[in-house]
Design a protein around this motif. Structure first.
Motif, PDB file in Angstrom:
ATOM      1  N   MET A 181       0.986  -0.825  -0.084  1.00 47.71           N
ATOM      2  CA  MET A 181       0.162   0.443   0.176  1.00 47.71           C
ATOM      3  C   MET A 181       1.073   1.414   0.153  1.00 47.71           C
ATOM      4  N   THR A 182       0.929   2.456  -0.480  1.00 49.79           N
ATOM      5  CA  THR A 182       1.420   3.226  -0.928  1.00 49.79           C
ATOM      6  C   THR A 182       0.975   4.280   0.113  1.00 49.79           C
ATOM      7  N   ARG A 183       2.324   4.748   0.855  1.00 49.08           N
ATOM      8  CA  ARG A 183       2.313   5.331   1.618  1.00 49.08           C
ATOM      9  C   ARG A 183       2.006   7.299   1.107  1.00 49.08           C
ATOM     10  N   ALA A 184       1.117   8.006   0.206  1.00 54.75           N
ATOM     11  CA  ALA A 184       1.183   9.002  -0.196  1.00 54.75           C
ATOM     12  C   ALA A 184       0.286  10.167   0.810  1.00 54.75           C
ATOM     13  N   GLY A 185       0.542  11.394   0.196  1.00 51.34           N
ATOM     14  CA  GLY A 185      -0.349  12.057   1.390  1.00 51.34           C
ATOM     15  C   GLY A 185       0.639  12.633   2.388  1.00 51.34           C
ATOM     16  N   VAL A 186      -0.724  12.829   3.317  1.00 47.89           N
ATOM     17  CA  VAL A 186      -1.281  12.734   5.146  1.00 47.89           C
ATOM     18  C   VAL A 186       0.093  10.998   5.326  1.00 47.89           C
ATOM     19  N   LEU A 187      -0.724  10.135   4.766  1.00 48.07           N
ATOM     20  CA  LEU A 187      -0.324   8.965   5.308  1.00 48.07           C
ATOM     21  C   LEU A 187       1.500   9.084   4.334  1.00 48.07           C
ATOM     22  N   SER A 188       1.952   9.635   4.264  1.00 44.50           N
ATOM     23  CA  SER A 188       4.061   9.567   4.287  1.00 44.50           C
ATOM     24  C   SER A 188       4.555  10.482   5.506  1.00 44.50           C
ATOM     25  N   THR A 189       3.345  11.330   5.884  1.00 51.57           N
ATOM     26  CA  THR A 189       4.524  11.871   6.907  1.00 51.57           C
ATOM     27  C   THR A 189       3.866  11.606   8.804  1.00 51.57           C
ATOM     28  N   ILE A 190       3.434   9.684   8.871  1.00 53.37           N
ATOM     29  CA  ILE A 190       3.562   8.694   9.623  1.00 53.37           C
ATOM     30  C   ILE A 190       4.664   8.111  10.161  1.00 53.37           C
ATOM     31  N   GLY A 191       5.892   8.832  11.580  1.00 51.49           N
ATOM     32  CA  GLY A 191       7.132   8.368  11.249  1.00 51.49           C
ATOM     33  C   GLY A 191       7.908   9.484  11.703  1.00 51.49           C
ATOM     34  N   GLY A 192       9.348   9.513  12.045  1.00 53.38           N
ATOM     35  CA  GLY A 192      10.119   9.687  11.978  1.00 53.38           C
ATOM     36  C   GLY A 192       9.918  11.712  12.995  1.00 53.38           C
ATOM     37  N   THR A 193       9.498  11.085  14.034  1.00 51.01           N
ATOM     38  CA  THR A 193       9.146  11.858  15.067  1.00 51.01           C
ATOM     39  C   THR A 193      10.754  12.508  16.013  1.00 51.01           C
ATOM     40  N   PRO A 194      10.551  13.919  16.032  1.00 48.31           N
ATOM     41  CA  PRO A 194      11.302  13.994  17.232  1.00 48.31           C
ATOM     42  C   PRO A 194      12.220  13.415  18.273  1.00 48.31           C
ATOM     43  N   LEU A 195      13.456  13.295  18.525  1.00 51.45           N
ATOM     44  CA  LEU A 195      13.745  13.547  19.587  1.00 51.45           C
ATOM     45  C   LEU A 195      14.103  14.605  20.040  1.00 51.45           C
ATOM     46  N   VAL A 196      13.721  14.779  21.230  1.00 50.67           N
ATOM     47  CA  VAL A 196      14.134  16.445  21.636  1.00 50.67           C
ATOM     48  C   VAL A 196      14.608  15.940  23.374  1.00 50.67           C
ATOM     49  N   ARG A 197      15.855  16.985  23.592  1.00 50.44           N
ATOM     50  CA  ARG A 197      16.735  17.026  25.176  1.00 50.44           C
ATOM     51  C   ARG A 197      15.426  18.028  25.492  1.00 50.44           C
ATOM     52  N   LEU A 198      15.381  16.696  27.220  1.00 46.33           N
ATOM     53  CA  LEU A 198      14.403  17.644  27.860  1.00 46.33           C
ATOM     54  C   LEU A 198      15.840  18.644  28.644  1.00 46.33           C
ATOM     55  N   GLN A 199      14.927  19.720  28.966  1.00 50.08           N
ATOM     56  CA  GLN A 199      16.037  20.986  29.468  1.00 50.08           C
ATOM     57  C   GLN A 199      16.069  21.489  31.129  1.00 50.08           C
ATOM     58  N   ARG A 200      15.006  21.197  31.439  1.00 46.35           N
ATOM     59  CA  ARG A 200      14.699  21.684  32.775  1.00 46.35           C
ATOM     60  C   ARG A 200      13.718  20.506  33.462  1.00 46.35           C
ATOM     61  N   LEU A 201      12.958  19.452  32.578  1.00 41.48           N
ATOM     62  CA  LEU A 201      12.212  18.910  33.799  1.00 41.48           C
ATOM     63  C   LEU A 201      12.952  17.830  35.237  1.00 41.48           C
ATOM     64  N   HIS A 202      14.163  17.061  34.901  1.00 39.85           N
ATOM     65  CA  HIS A 202      14.796  16.873  35.940  1.00 39.85           C
ATOM     66  C   HIS A 202      15.643  17.757  36.492  1.00 39.85           C
ATOM     67  N   GLY A 203      16.171  18.862  36.672  1.00 35.01           N
ATOM     68  CA  GLY A 203      16.855  19.244  36.950  1.00 35.01           C
ATOM     69  C   GLY A 203      18.864  18.926  37.250  1.00 35.01           C
ATOM     70  N   ARG A 204      18.978  17.456  36.961  1.00 31.16           N
ATOM     71  CA  ARG A 204      20.082  17.250  36.081  1.00 31.16           C
ATOM     72  C   ARG A 204      21.473  17.229  35.099  1.00 31.16           C
ATOM     73  N   GLU A 205      21.751  17.493  35.676  1.00 31.26           N
ATOM     74  CA  GLU A 205      22.947  18.222  34.390  1.00 31.26           C
ATOM     75  C   GLU A 205      23.593  17.103  33.737  1.00 31.26           C
ATOM     76  N   ASP A 206      23.440  16.278  34.756  1.00 34.04           N
ATOM     77  CA  ASP A 206      24.356  14.883  34.872  1.00 34.04           C
ATOM     78  C   ASP A 206      23.628  13.629  33.897  1.00 34.04           C
ATOM     79  N   VAL A 207      22.506  13.682  33.581  1.00 34.27           N
ATOM     80  CA  VAL A 207      21.956  13.107  33.226  1.00 34.27           C
ATOM     81  C   VAL A 207      20.959  13.165  31.873  1.00 34.27           C
ATOM     82  N   ARG A 208      20.902  12.689  30.833  1.00 31.48           N
ATOM     83  CA  ARG A 208      20.874  13.076  29.352  1.00 31.48           C
ATOM     84  C   ARG A 208      18.913  12.586  28.859  1.00 31.48           C
TER      85      ARG A 208
END
Length: 319
Positions: A1-28
Motif C-alpha cells: 500500500m502506497t504511503r501518499a499524502g498525509v500518510l507519508s508523514t507518519i513516523g520520523g518523529t522528533p527526539l528532543v532533549r529535555l532541559q528543565r524537567l529533571h534538574g540533573r546536568e549529569d543525566v541526558r
C-alpha cells in the motif's frame, strides 16, 4: 500500500532533549514526540502497519467495514485510513474516551458505538468494548477487525519505526527507555529491537494502578490511554526490565510538570511516564541517556487532565 499524502508523514518523529524537567546536568533525558504524528499519537504507526498488512493479505477490500475497540487514539488513526481508502469504520469507545478525540473520529467519518455500562462480570470497560466488537463483527456485513491487542504487525511497527528511530537519532542505544503500556504493542516492539540486537538498554513498562498487565491487580482506572483490564495476547512472554505502576493523580502531576518545565502539552500516559522517570532517578543514572516516549498530545485532555475542576471531582484534586 502506497504511503501518499498525509500518510507519508507518519513516523520520523522528533527526539528532543529535555532541559528543565529533571534538574540533573549529569543525566541526558530525551522525549520521543509521537504526538508529532498526523493523528497526534503513536497509534498512527500501529494503525498504518495493521491496515497495510490487512490490505496486502486481502483481508481488507473496498467492500469491508472495519470494526475496532479504542480508548481514542487508535480510533482516530484508523478513521483516517478508512476515509482515505473508502472503507467503512465503526469504533467502540467507553465513557473515558476524551470528548475531543471522539469528535475527531466523527469528523473523519467514523460510526461511534459509545458504551454506557462496563462488563458485568469484571466491571471493566475494555472487556465490554471487546465484547461489543465481537457483536458488531457478527452483525455487520463484510466486517473485519485488525485487533491491535493480538496482531504481530503492531510490535513490529515500533521495532522497525519507534525504536529504530530512537537509536539512529541518538547515535547510540539509550541507557533506559520509559514507555507506557496498554495493548503492549509499543513496548513489545521496543523489547524485540533490544533483544534481537543484544543491547543493554533497560526497558521500563509504565502501567496504571488498577491494570492487570504484568501481574497487576484489577482496579479502577479513571484515565484512558495506559493500563488494561485484560492481558492482551501481545503481552504474553513480554518481560520488561521493570514495571512501574502510576496512579491517575500522579499521571496528572507528570503532565503538569512537563508543560510547566518544557512547554510540552502531553496526554495522560505521557504524564505517567514522566512521573515514573522522576521517581526512578538516582545516583546510578549519572551519564545516562534516558528516553521517555510521549505517546500523544495534550489538547484532547484539556477538559480532564488539565482542568482543575475535573481533577478535583474525579481524582480528589491536586495538593
Amino acid at each position: 500500500m502506497t504511503r501518499a499524502g498525509v500518510l507519508s508523514t507518519i513516523g520520523g518523529t522528533p527526539l528532543v532533549r529535555l532541559q528543565r524537567l529533571h534538574g540533573r546536568e549529569d543525566v541526558r533525558a530525551w522525549l520521543k514526540l509521537e504526538s508529532a504524528n498526523p493523528g497526534g499519537s503513536a497509534k498512527d504507526r500501529t494503525a498504518l502497519a495493521l491496515f497495510t498488512d490487512a490490505v496486502e493479505r486481502g483481508a481488507i477490500t473496498p467492500r469491508s467495514t472495519l470494526v475496532e475497540s479504542s480508548s481514542g487514539n487508535f480510533g482516530v488513526a484508523a478513521a483516517r485510513l478508512c476515509l482515505l481508502h473508502g472503507v467503512g469504520f465503526h469504533c467502540v469507545v467507553d465513557p473515558r474516551a476524551n470528548r475531543v478525540t471522539v469528535a475527531t473520529m466523527l469528523a473523519l467519518g467514523a460510526h461511534i458505538h459509545a458504551l454506557t455500562e462496563p462488563d458485568p462480570e469484571t466491571g471493566d470497560w475494555l472487556v465490554a468494548r471487546r465484547a461489543k466488537v465481537r457483536e458488531l463483527l457478527a452483525t455487520l456485513p463484510d466486517a473485519v477487525c485488525l485487533d491491535q491487542y493480538s496482531n504481530p504487525a503492531a510490535p513490529r511497527a515500533h521495532a522497525d519505526g519507534t525504536m529504530t528511530e530512537i537509536v539512529e537519532q541518538l547515535g547510540r542505544p539509550p541507557t533506559t527507555l520509559y514507555t507506557a503500556t496498554s495493548t503492549t504493542g509499543t513496548i513489545g516492539g521496543c523489547l524485540a529491537y533490544v533483544h534481537e540486537r543484544g543491547l543493554a538498554t533497560r526497558v521500563v513498562a509504565v502501567d496504571a494502578q488498577g491494570s492487570v498487565l504484568f501481574g497487576g491487580e484489577r482496579g479502577e482506572r479513571p484515565l484512558s490511554g495506559y493500563g488494561a483490564g485484560m492481558v492482551p495476547p501481545l503481552a504474553e512472554g513480554l518481560t520488561p526490565d521493570a514495571v512501574v505502576r502510576v496512579s491517575a493523580l500522579d499521571a496528572v502531576r507528570g503532565c503538569r510538570r512537563l508543560v510547566a518545565t518544557e512547554g510540552v502539552l502531553a496526554g495522560g500516559s505521557t504524564g505517567a511516564v514522566v512521573s515514573a522517570f522522576l521517581a526512578g532517578l538516582d545516583a546510578t543514572d549519572a551519564g545516562a541517556d534516558i528516553v521517555l516516549i510521549c505517546h500523544d498530545g495534550g489538547v484532547p485532555y484539556l477538559d480532564t487532565v488539565y482542568d482543575d475542576a475535573w481533577v478535583a471531582e474525579h481524582l480528589g484534586g491536586l495538593p
